[in-house]
Design an enzyme around this catalytic site. Structure first.
Site, PDB file in Angstrom:
ATOM      1  CB  SER A  56      -0.865   0.096   1.414  1.00 40.57           C
ATOM      2  OG  SER A  56      -1.565   1.126   1.568  1.00 40.57           O
ATOM      3  CD1 TRP A  57       4.090   1.259   3.306  1.00 42.39           C
ATOM      4  CD2 TRP A  57       4.604   3.247   4.327  1.00 42.39           C
ATOM      5  NE1 TRP A  57       5.080   1.268   4.337  1.00 42.39           N
ATOM      6  CE2 TRP A  57       5.350   2.448   4.796  1.00 42.39           C
ATOM      7  CE3 TRP A  57       4.509   4.739   4.856  1.00 42.39           C
ATOM      8  CZ2 TRP A  57       6.137   2.559   6.004  1.00 42.39           C
ATOM      9  CZ3 TRP A  57       5.368   4.956   5.711  1.00 42.39           C
ATOM     10  CH2 TRP A  57       6.278   3.990   6.172  1.00 42.39           C
ATOM     11  CG  ASP A  58       6.311  -0.394  -0.609  1.00 43.26           C
ATOM     12  OD1 ASP A  58       5.550  -0.477   0.396  1.00 43.26           O
ATOM     13  OD2 ASP A  58       7.542  -0.564  -0.499  1.00 43.26           O
ATOM     14  CE1 TYR A 103       7.129 -11.612   0.522  1.00 46.33           C
ATOM     15  CE2 TYR A 103       4.859 -11.988   1.441  1.00 46.33           C
ATOM     16  CZ  TYR A 103       6.015 -11.225   1.313  1.00 46.33           C
ATOM     17  OH  TYR A 103       6.167 -10.608   2.442  1.00 46.33           O
ATOM     18  N   GLY A 188       2.965  -0.468  10.542  1.00 41.11           N
ATOM     19  CA  GLY A 188       3.761   0.693  10.549  1.00 41.11           C
ATOM     20  C   GLY A 188       5.222   0.427  10.312  1.00 41.11           C
ATOM     21  CG  ASP A 190       7.698  -4.264   8.917  1.00 41.66           C
ATOM     22  OD1 ASP A 190       6.958  -3.474   8.609  1.00 41.66           O
ATOM     23  OD2 ASP A 190       7.644  -5.417   8.177  1.00 41.66           O
ATOM     24  CE1 TYR A 382      12.829  -4.530   6.668  1.00 37.25           C
ATOM     25  CE2 TYR A 382      11.422  -5.264   8.461  1.00 37.25           C
ATOM     26  CZ  TYR A 382      11.493  -4.943   7.360  1.00 37.25           C
ATOM     27  OH  TYR A 382      10.603  -5.274   6.218  1.00 37.25           O
ATOM     28  CD  GLU A 428      13.612  -3.540   2.443  1.00 36.48           C
ATOM     29  OE1 GLU A 428      14.514  -4.276   2.256  1.00 36.48           O
ATOM     30  OE2 GLU A 428      12.579  -3.586   3.041  1.00 36.48           O
TER      31      GLU A 428
HETATM   32  C1  2M8 Z   1       8.263  -4.241   4.655  1.00 38.21           C
HETATM   33  O1  2M8 Z   1       7.355  -5.142   5.084  1.00 38.21           O
HETATM   34  C2  2M8 Z   1       6.895  -6.324   5.010  1.00 38.21           C
HETATM   35  C3  2M8 Z   1       5.810  -6.914   5.331  1.00 38.21           C
HETATM   36  O2  2M8 Z   1       4.561  -6.366   5.221  1.00 38.21           O
HETATM   37  C4  2M8 Z   1       8.125  -7.396   5.299  1.00 38.21           C
HETATM   38  O3  2M8 Z   1       8.883  -6.906   6.118  1.00 38.21           O
HETATM   39  O4  2M8 Z   1       8.219  -8.412   4.574  1.00 38.21           O
HETATM   40  C5  2M8 Z   1       7.846  -2.690   5.469  1.00 38.21           C
HETATM   41  O5  2M8 Z   1       9.519  -2.020   5.199  1.00 38.21           O
HETATM   42  C6  2M8 Z   1       6.899  -2.051   4.795  1.00 38.21           C
HETATM   43  O6  2M8 Z   1       6.835  -0.960   5.529  1.00 38.21           O
HETATM   44  C7  2M8 Z   1       6.966  -2.061   3.468  1.00 38.21           C
HETATM   45  O7  2M8 Z   1       5.754  -1.519   3.019  1.00 38.21           O
HETATM   46  C8  2M8 Z   1       6.936  -3.608   2.906  1.00 38.21           C
HETATM   47  C9  2M8 Z   1       7.420  -3.607   1.177  1.00 38.21           C
HETATM   48  O8  2M8 Z   1       8.434  -2.593   1.135  1.00 38.21           O
HETATM   49  O9  2M8 Z   1       8.280  -4.009   3.231  1.00 38.21           O
END
Ligand code: 2M8
Length: 461
Positions: A56-58, A103, A188, A190, A382, A428
């Site tokens: 979503s927020w990506d 995945y 939020g 993670d 992370y 990332e």
């Molecule tokens: C990360 O989240 C995913 C789970 O939703 C993960 O850790 O595998 C977080 O950085 C999250 O904020 C981000 O939207 C997602 C995809 O970049 O990765």
């Protein structure tokens, strides 16, 4: 393994040898190329291998970047995401791509359509949410690349954005406090230490064996631990058993946090949505409602300010107290429109101070995800220390909105310098003392924010 998105080795010493850097033009071309490679056909995955679905927020950040190179596609990203919106207005944090089957954990973990009538039927999604950057992205798109066709499509998207904001204001904040409640660290940041105490209190029940793709793609020391992951899976199983019903969850769930960062993003997004509402000719009452939501959240973020830490704090509803952990989320007062000037100025001091962008020994003076002096700070792990370009972008954007142009430029410059090294590979996140790229390489939102920064830098030159 195609090697894309996976690190091949990092020569930290290269930093001290004045390694070559890309010109702005080269950086722009490379960023556009990353987004093209991650294009799945109408939408863009966050990373080549680590994140093969739509997040979503990506998506919102990707749209902000694409607004600079391909506005039609930028809006298409959001349209694709919102086509998976739930009946109650929620925008799920993941929209699963049926073609990306390897995945784990995948759509079965969520079973959204099986347990909730509100979940879409045509596509599998998760049942939780992420920060509502979407209206901010749409308004940014309108600011930089408006056309009649884009405005027409925005008018169609607007009711969906409104339903999303209504969901957040009403279902995620039934108390009307202005602060949005989250149910899971994945909503939020993670494995941020913001959640440690709340997670530690939760006894993990029986969870079926599950697989993780992430640790086969990225080194385990840069990802959440298996203890953290067990808790994530356990919390999903509780949410699923509650049918993702907000009222049930708020009565029974052990992890309920008033997330100050998400609330600040919401407050900012309401300002953007108000502008969108005006542009599309929405009724006055609707516009006032959006404004009231935004102002209420803004006031609540301001009330979450902790003067000793110089940060805003989340509140753990189950423990009934603020979470006194210093992370970059606490800098979110900078996002809130009309924030008290003294608090925002103080936040900038914290941001550029020794716990964040002013920490000693940083390769580039960019904002750390967790405060340098925090006992939980870990530079490779992370959200527990590394520098995240998207978080830096949000804070930078907040400073531009409050007219703090010199501070904004002061944060943009080192971020662009960090990303202009070819060995940065649009990672990332980054080890802050060496600049080593961590997590996935070719991360879409990193490329996207670079595009936006480059365009604004060029405009200010
Ligand atoms: C990360 O989240 C995913 C789970 O939703 C993960 O850790 O595998 C977080 O950085 C999250 O904020 C981000 O939207 C997602 C995809 O970049 O990765």
């Amino acid at each position: 393994m195609d090697g894309r998105g996976v690190r091949q080795g990092f020569d930290g010493a290269a930093l001290s040898r004045s390694a070559p850097t890309w010109s702005p033009r080269e950086l722009r071309d490379e960023a556009i190329a990353v987004l093209a490679r991650n294009d799945v056909g109408g939408w863009t995955k966050p990373a080549p291998r680590l994140y093969p679905h739509q997040w979503s927020w990506d998506t919102a950040f990707i749209a902000i970047g694409l607004a600079r190179s391909d506005p039609n596609r930028a809006l298409g990203e959001l349209e694709h995401l919102f086509s998976a919106q739930w009946g109650d207005g929620r925008v799920p944090h993941i929209v699963f791509d049926p073609n990306a089957r390897d995945y784990r954990p995948g759509p079965d973990l969520w079973a959204s359509a099986a347990v909730s009538e509100l979940a879409p039927r045509a596509v599998a999604t998760s049942g939780i949410i992420q920060p509502p950057v979407h209206a901010i992205a749409v308004w940014r798109l309108l600011e930089v690349a408006s056309s009649e066709a884009i405005r027409g499509r925005v008018a169609v998207l607007y009711p969906k954005l409104l339903a999303w904001h209504r969901y957040l204001a009403e279902r995620r904040d039934p108390e009307g406090s202005g602060l949005i409640t989250i149910y899971h660290p994945w909503e939020g940041t993670d494995n941020s230490p913001r959640w440690d105490a709340a997670l530690a209190r939760i006894p993990v029940g029986a969870i079926p064996p599950y697989a993780r793709t992430d640790v086969s793609v990225v080194s385990a020391d840069e990802r959440p631990t298996s203890g953290e992951y067990d808790r994530y899976i356990w919390l999903v199983s509780l949410l699923r058993d509650a049918g993702y019903d907000d009222a049930t969850i708020q009565n029974t769930h052990p992890f309920l946090i008033k997330d100050v960062q998400k609330s600040a993003v919401f407050s900012a997004a309401c300002r953007s949505l108000e502008r969108i509402a005006e542009l599309v000719g929405a009724p006055r009452e609707e516009r006032s409602q959006i404004a009231r939501w935004g102002e209420r959240s803004g006031r609540a973020v301001q009330s979450s300010w902790d003067d000793a830490l110089g940060l805003a704090l989340d509140t753990d509803l189950r423990a009934g107290k603020p979470i006194r952990v210093a992370t970059s989320a606490g800098l979110c007062t900078l996002l809130v429109p009309d924030m008290d000037r003294a608090i925002a100025d103080r936040t900038e001091q914290t941001l550029f101070g020794p716990d964040f962008a002013g920490a000693s020994g940083l390769a580039f003076p960019v904002v750390l995800s967790t405060a340098r002096s925090s006992p939980e700070f870990r530079p490779r792990a992370y959200w527990r220390g590394p520098a995240w370009p998207l978080s830096n972008w949000l804070l930078w954007w907040g400073m531009t909105q409050r007219g703090s142009d010199a501070s904004a430029a002061r944060l943009r410059a080192p971020n662009l310098a960090l990303l202009s090294r070819p060995e940065a590979h649009f990672a990332e996140y980054f080890e802050p003392f060496t600049g080593e790229p961590l997590g996935s390489l070719d991360q879409s939102w990193t490329a996207a924010v670079a595009l936006d920064w480059l365009a604004t830098q060029e405009a200010s030159d």
